[in-house]
Design a protein around this motif. Structure first.
Motif, short mmCIF file in Angstrom:
data_model
loop_
_atom_site.label_atom_id
_atom_site.label_comp_id
_atom_site.label_asym_id
_atom_site.label_seq_id
_atom_site.Cartn_x
_atom_site.Cartn_y
_atom_site.Cartn_z
N PHE A 106 0.61 -0.51 0.02
CA PHE A 106 0.19 0.27 -0.21
C PHE A 106 0.47 0.30 0.11
CE2 PHE A 106 -2.35 3.05 2.59
CZ PHE A 106 -2.88 3.81 2.41
N ASP A 107 2.19 0.88 0.62
CA ASP A 107 3.11 2.55 0.67
C ASP A 107 3.42 2.59 -0.41
OD1 ASP A 107 4.39 4.37 2.30
OD2 ASP A 107 6.11 3.22 2.28
N MET A 108 3.58 1.29 -1.26
CA MET A 108 4.75 1.85 -2.48
C MET A 108 3.50 2.31 -3.61
SD MET A 108 7.05 -1.27 -2.53
CE MET A 108 8.52 -0.90 -3.66
N PHE A 109 2.40 1.09 -3.49
CA PHE A 109 1.43 1.83 -4.59
C PHE A 109 -0.03 1.85 -4.97
CE2 PHE A 109 4.78 -2.16 -5.76
CZ PHE A 109 4.89 -1.99 -7.10
N GLY A 110 0.11 2.10 -3.22
CA GLY A 110 -1.08 2.60 -2.69
C GLY A 110 -2.30 1.51 -2.65
N PRO A 111 -3.68 1.82 -2.81
CA PRO A 111 -4.96 0.63 -2.41
C PRO A 111 -4.69 -0.49 -3.39
CG PRO A 111 -5.82 2.67 -2.00
CD PRO A 111 -4.65 2.69 -2.92
N ILE A 112 -4.34 -1.60 -3.19
CA ILE A 112 -4.20 -2.71 -4.02
C ILE A 112 -5.80 -3.43 -3.61
CG2 ILE A 112 -1.97 -2.71 -3.60
CD1 ILE A 112 -2.22 -4.75 -1.08
N VAL A 113 -5.24 -4.66 -4.75
CA VAL A 113 -6.44 -6.06 -4.25
C VAL A 113 -6.44 -6.98 -3.32
CG1 VAL A 113 -7.81 -7.88 -5.65
CG2 VAL A 113 -7.05 -6.02 -7.16
N VAL A 114 -7.64 -6.74 -2.37
CA VAL A 114 -7.63 -7.61 -1.19
C VAL A 114 -8.74 -9.02 -1.81
CG1 VAL A 114 -7.57 -7.78 1.11
CG2 VAL A 114 -6.59 -6.09 0.28
N ALA A 115 -8.32 -9.88 -2.10
CA ALA A 115 -9.83 -10.58 -2.79
C ALA A 115 -9.80 -11.20 -1.70
CB ALA A 115 -8.51 -11.96 -3.06
N HIS B 84 1.45 7.47 8.01
CA HIS B 84 1.00 7.93 6.13
C HIS B 84 0.25 8.12 6.33
CE1 HIS B 84 0.26 6.67 2.05
NE2 HIS B 84 0.76 5.56 2.58
N GLU B 85 -0.90 8.31 7.34
CA GLU B 85 -2.63 8.69 7.35
C GLU B 85 -2.82 10.30 7.88
OE1 GLU B 85 -5.45 7.48 5.16
OE2 GLU B 85 -3.14 7.18 4.63
N TYR C 255 11.68 5.71 4.31
CA TYR C 255 12.05 7.42 4.17
C TYR C 255 11.85 8.22 3.27
CZ TYR C 255 15.09 11.75 3.76
OH TYR C 255 15.06 13.16 3.51
N ARG C 256 11.12 7.36 2.03
CA ARG C 256 10.33 7.64 0.96
C ARG C 256 9.48 8.35 1.21
NH1 ARG C 256 9.35 6.92 -4.79
NH2 ARG C 256 7.63 6.77 -5.12
N SER C 257 8.84 7.55 1.99
CA SER C 257 7.28 7.65 2.79
C SER C 257 7.16 8.44 3.23
CB SER C 257 7.31 7.02 3.37
OG SER C 257 5.41 6.86 4.33
N LYS D 221 4.54 10.14 -9.22
CA LYS D 221 5.53 9.51 -9.17
C LYS D 221 5.90 8.93 -7.25
CE LYS D 221 7.22 8.61 -13.38
NZ LYS D 221 8.55 8.83 -13.57
N GLU D 222 5.25 9.78 -6.34
CA GLU D 222 4.93 9.33 -5.31
C GLU D 222 4.65 7.67 -4.96
OE1 GLU D 222 3.10 11.99 -3.00
OE2 GLU D 222 4.33 13.42 -3.50
N LEU D 223 3.69 7.64 -6.47
CA LEU D 223 3.43 5.86 -6.20
C LEU D 223 4.08 5.00 -7.15
CD1 LEU D 223 -0.40 6.19 -5.67
CD2 LEU D 223 1.14 5.37 -3.92
N TYR D 224 4.49 3.64 -7.18
CA TYR D 224 4.84 3.30 -8.28
C TYR D 224 3.52 2.44 -9.08
CZ TYR D 224 9.13 3.08 -5.43
OH TYR D 224 10.26 3.16 -4.30
#
Length: 490
Positions: free
Chosen positions: A153-162, A225-226, A438-440, A466-469
């Motif tokens: 989540f920190d790298m890509f933002g929200p993801i799929v959670v099946a 993060h929030e 530190y990126r975050s 670019k803050e998200l991959y």
């Protein structure tokens, strides 16, 4: 969710993650859930399988210290690390795109591990094993699921959670959308709150295993993060109230070849060994081939911008090597960098391990420390009130004192902007080349693009998006319209 992989890996001999275990694959498609898990050993196999992707393995460990690990790539997007080839150059210049496998692979290789944990939790919840064993096992599985979910989540933002019902019917093709931002945060938060309630205390948890303190540390990272400052402070206070964690006297010695199992500053570490069960390759990543005693591959450097940000007597830059005499008799430094220091000093961080007989070292991979609790609380107090106070300054000075630095004064950081600039510097100095967070930190304070451009000038392709991959094109294609790419990459 096409081609959902349900392969988990079990640990047979040791109950401690990473301490010379033997690994054996377990294919859960061949296990009857009506009879498994049925014993404490079965529960242990499920639980330790959840630790497996979190270890330091070049091939399939997200915390490898190589170019395939999140610390390496995330820190390379900041002034801490710089690279002039490979994924490290993509990170340095923020030039990653959806076909940049070096960054997209983090999601592609690890998102299914979250699904594996979901299935394991369900199997354990419906098992007949002892309730105490069940409760602790579920807590570890939830912490592992939340840990991996937070990092992605920190790298890509929200993801799929099946959802569980989808995972239980893998032959039915069900394209899934990513969670909303709020859904993602709630999912991670609930897992961590549940885990914090049932995990063992820090004094009872085995080294390399999760504890209540670590679950709360991850909650701090999520709340940072929030920008939920009051929640950061509350979790920091809860950790401090455990009366277990403390700063160790010697910052540099934490990163030595000696085990940190008894170090009460370490909140979570990945034990490393020469056998490569869980490995630390950082020395080989950093050191040039002509480095005295034992050289490496020189894949990454730091930056002189980062080096110059340290005060002269700061002990935390001890292993930021700004000069050495090579086996060729030449002294390399800023004025004579050769092709090994042209971007910056050598970011060794860990102790030299001249006795190693492979590319590996036995220096444990420390990911989270109590120092983070202290600095996080200071940041939360100041930002909660939109103005620093003496308590926030005193907390920062606790960290600075250990670094052999003079205390700072409230009068010099009286505005929130000045305080946040200072806290970013302290965070970078304290945690460089540890967990890549530190990126975050830069993103949280709106400084990510600014720092990249200051470091790389016109060569930087940094931009707010670019803050998200990016996600890979394969994931977008498989989503059949349900899975959307991060803005800016289309």
């Amino acid at each position: 969710m096409k081609n959902v992989k349900l392969i988990l890996l079990g640990l047979l001999i040791s109950t401690m993650f990473g301490c010379d275990p033997e690994l054996e694959s377990i294919n859960y498609d061949e296990i009857n859930p009506a009879i498994f898990p049925a014993s404490e050993a079965d529960v242990e196999a499920l639980v330790v399988a959840a630790y497996y992707p979190l270890r330091g393995s070049w091939w399939n460990g997200i915390h490898t210290t190589s170019e395939r690990g999140i610390m390496f790539v995330n820190d390379a997007t900041t002034e801490i690390l710089q690279g002039n080839f490979g994924v490290q150059q993509l990170a340095t210049l923020s030039s990653y795109i959806p076909t940049s496998e070096g960054v997209t692979r983090f999601y592609d290789d690890f998102y299914n591990r979250i699904s594996s944990n979901t299935l394991s939790i369900d199997r354990l919840e419906n098992s007949t094993v002892n309730e105490n064993i069940k409760k602790r096992g579920i807590a570890e599985l939830k912490c592992a699921r939340a840990f991996l979910s937070y990092e992605l989540f920190d790298m890509f933002g929200p993801i799929v959670v099946a959802p569980l019902e989808v995972l239980q019917n893998p032959l039915i093709e069900t394209p899934l959308a990513r969670l909303s931002h709020d859904e993602m945060v709630s999912f991670i938060e609930k897992d961590l709150l549940d885990a914090a309630a049932d995990l063992p205390s820090p004094s009872e948890a085995a080294y390399g295993r999760f504890s209540q303190g670590f679950a709360r540390m991850l909650l701090i990272r999520l709340y940072l993060h929030e920008k939920r400052w009051a929640d950061v402070e509350a979790q920091a206070n809860a950790i401090m109230a455990m009366n277990y964690y403390e700063l160790t006297d010697d910052y540099v010695d934490m990163f030595s070849t000696e085990s940190q199992a008894d170090n009460k500053e370490v909140m979570f570490a990945v034990p490393a060994d020469y056998a490569g069960t869980s490995e630390n390759q950082w020395q080989m990543m950093v050191l040039p081939s002509n480095y005295p005693v034992r050289g490496g591959w020189a894949t990454i450097q730091s930056s002189w911008m980062f080096y110059d940000s340290f005060e002269p007597n700061d002990v935390r830059k001890t292993n930021l090597i700004a000069e050495y005499t090579g086996t060729d008799g030449v002294t390399y430094n800023r004025s004579n960098p050769g092709n090994v220091m042209q971007m910056g000093p050598l970011p060794l961080k860990i102790a030299e391990d001249a006795d190693r007989n492979t590319a590996l070292t036995t220096v444990d991979i420390i990911l989270y420390r109590y120092a983070d609790v202290i600095l996080s609380k200071a940041e939360a107090i100041a930002n909660k009130n939109n103005a620093p106070n003496q308590e926030a300054i005193d907390l920062v000075n606790v960290i600075r004192e250990r670094a052999s630095l003079d205390p700072i004064l409230l009068a010099d950081f009286a505005t929130i902007d000045a305080f946040n600039e200072m806290i970013l510097v302290e965070r970078s100095h304290e945690y460089w080349c540890e967990n890549g967070q530190y990126r975050s930190d830069l993103i949280r304070h709106g400084k990510f693009v600014e720092h990249s451009i200051e470091l790389n000038g016109a060569a930087s392709q940094a931009a707010p998006y670019k803050e998200l991959y990016p996600f890979s094109l394969q994931r977008i294609s498989e989503g059949k319209g349900a899975f959307l790419q991060n803005p800016g990459y289309n």
